[in-house]
Write an enzyme that holds these catalytic residues in place. Structure first.
Site, PDB file in Angstrom:
ATOM      1  N   SER A  75       0.670  -0.998  -0.251  1.00  0.00           N
ATOM      2  CA  SER A  75      -0.274   0.345  -0.131  1.00  0.00           C
ATOM      3  C   SER A  75       1.153   1.125   0.340  1.00  0.00           C
ATOM      4  O   SER A  75       2.005   1.554   0.610  1.00  0.00           O
ATOM      5  CB  SER A  75      -0.379   0.123   1.300  1.00  0.00           C
ATOM      6  N   MET A  76       0.449   2.194  -0.928  1.00  0.00           N
ATOM      7  CA  MET A  76       1.012   3.541  -0.933  1.00  0.00           C
ATOM      8  C   MET A  76      -0.156   4.770  -0.594  1.00  0.00           C
ATOM      9  O   MET A  76       0.505   6.127  -0.954  1.00  0.00           O
ATOM     10  CB  MET A  76       1.895   3.286  -2.297  1.00  0.00           C
ATOM     11  N   GLY A  84      -1.410   5.012  -4.339  1.00  0.00           N
ATOM     12  CA  GLY A  84      -1.726   3.751  -5.455  1.00  0.00           C
ATOM     13  C   GLY A  84      -1.676   2.767  -4.698  1.00  0.00           C
ATOM     14  O   GLY A  84      -1.165   2.466  -3.409  1.00  0.00           O
ATOM     15  N   ASP A 122      -4.977  -2.086   7.814  1.00  0.00           N
ATOM     16  CA  ASP A 122      -5.550  -2.954   7.960  1.00  0.00           C
ATOM     17  C   ASP A 122      -7.220  -3.254   7.454  1.00  0.00           C
ATOM     18  O   ASP A 122      -7.726  -4.929   7.632  1.00  0.00           O
ATOM     19  CB  ASP A 122      -6.768  -2.803   9.545  1.00  0.00           C
TER      20      ASP A 122
END
Length: 311
Positions: A222-223, A227, A254
């Protein structure tokens, strides 16, 4: 069945103020209390999606009532090992004027060898073949970082699907036990590899290194506003960023983990599961505090997610 493991749970207090003035008295406009810790957050989101989990882990005896009542209110099954001391209280400060988010996380209780043995005994009893087991979050202050390695190793012997989300040395050591799925954020991923997040193909190459050398089957990085990337042995996908109003970033990762667990249980395709995970994260950041997104919001966000195939 989906099981979640939270070794260092928390009561999360999210405080909203216009602007944080250091060294002065600050008055909040409002605050929220939630049961938290990464595994518990996953259980909350799975429940909101219509699934069921059993939340496992440690819970401090001194203030366990709040978390137990919270989980009961939302119909989340649990089977904790109760330990001496207080479950930590984390403070999340949201500055609405600057859209700034500050987390103040406590270390939490300490655990004993007996507590660990009680947990391992419980893990021998509960999950069975093809169950999904989510292991995520920080460790109690005095806990050996090898514990995730030992837990994953034991679960893999029972043919359980293991989803692992941790950071630092706990992440590095846990990887040696070959979890099936990992979901690091970009900063956690960069602690494993010297990569530039602007070079998506380098992320894919490094993720495939984990797949071929460590035995991991799926890697989701995850960024945040840039994105996310999903990589398996034969698939590499990039989820393009989607602009949205951000109310709280806590629990977005999460939510992705919860969607992966739910997607595996429902036998979703890789593309659908990844898109679903990104939709859950997008819906989550539009929620205040550590509250789970609802199914309708997730479905609306699902329609906004665009995937691009990578090399």
């Amino acid at each position: 069945m989906i099981y979640t493991l939270t070794l260092n749970p928390a009561i999360d207090m999210t405080v909203y103020i216009n602007k944080l003035e250091k060294g002065q008295v600050n008055r909040s406009s409002f605050y929220m209390l939630d049961a938290g810790g990464k595994g518990i957050n996953v259980s909350k989101v799975v429940k909101a999606l219509g699934g069921e989990t059993v939340a496992l882990g440690f819970l401090g005896k001194e203030n366990s009532d709040y978390i137990l009542k919270y989980l009961k209110r939302f119909g989340i099954k649990n089977d904790f090992v109760f330990v001496d001391g207080f479950t930590r209280i984390n403070v999340k400060i949201v500055e609405t004027e600057a859209s700034a988010y500050t987390d103040i996380n406590q270390a939490g209780f300490e655990i004993t060898e007996k507590d660990i043995q009680n947990l391992f005994d419980k893990l021998e009893e509960v999950p069975g073949k093809d169950d999904i087991f989510v292991i995520s979050g920080s460790l109690p202050g005095n806990c050996d970082e090898e514990i995730y390695f030992e837990i994953i190793k034991k679960l893999k012997q029972k043919d359980v699907v293991v989803i692992f989300d941790a950071d630092g040395n706990a992440l590095k050591k846990g990887l040696e036990a070959a979890p099936d799925v990992i979901k690091p954020n970009i900063y956690e991923f960069k602690s494993l590899f010297d990569v530039d997040e602007r070079d998506l193909n380098s992320l894919v190459l490094c993720a495939r290194q984990l797949i071929f050398e460590k035995g991991v089957k799926m890697v989701l990085v995850s960024m945040g506003e840039n994105g996310a990337v999903y990589v398996s042995k034969n698939t590499a996908l990039f989820a393009k960023p989607v602009k949205t109003e951000v109310k709280s970033t806590t629990g977005a990762g999460d939510s992705m983990v919860a969607a992966i667990a739910f997607g595996i249980e429902k036998k979703m395709s890789e593309e659908e599961m990844f898109k679903f995970a990104c939709a859950c994260a997008l819906a989550k950041v539009a929620q205040e505090g550590v509250r789970a997104p609802d199914k309708n919001s997730v479905q609306q966000c699902f329609e906004k997610i665009e995937l691009e195939r990578l090399g």
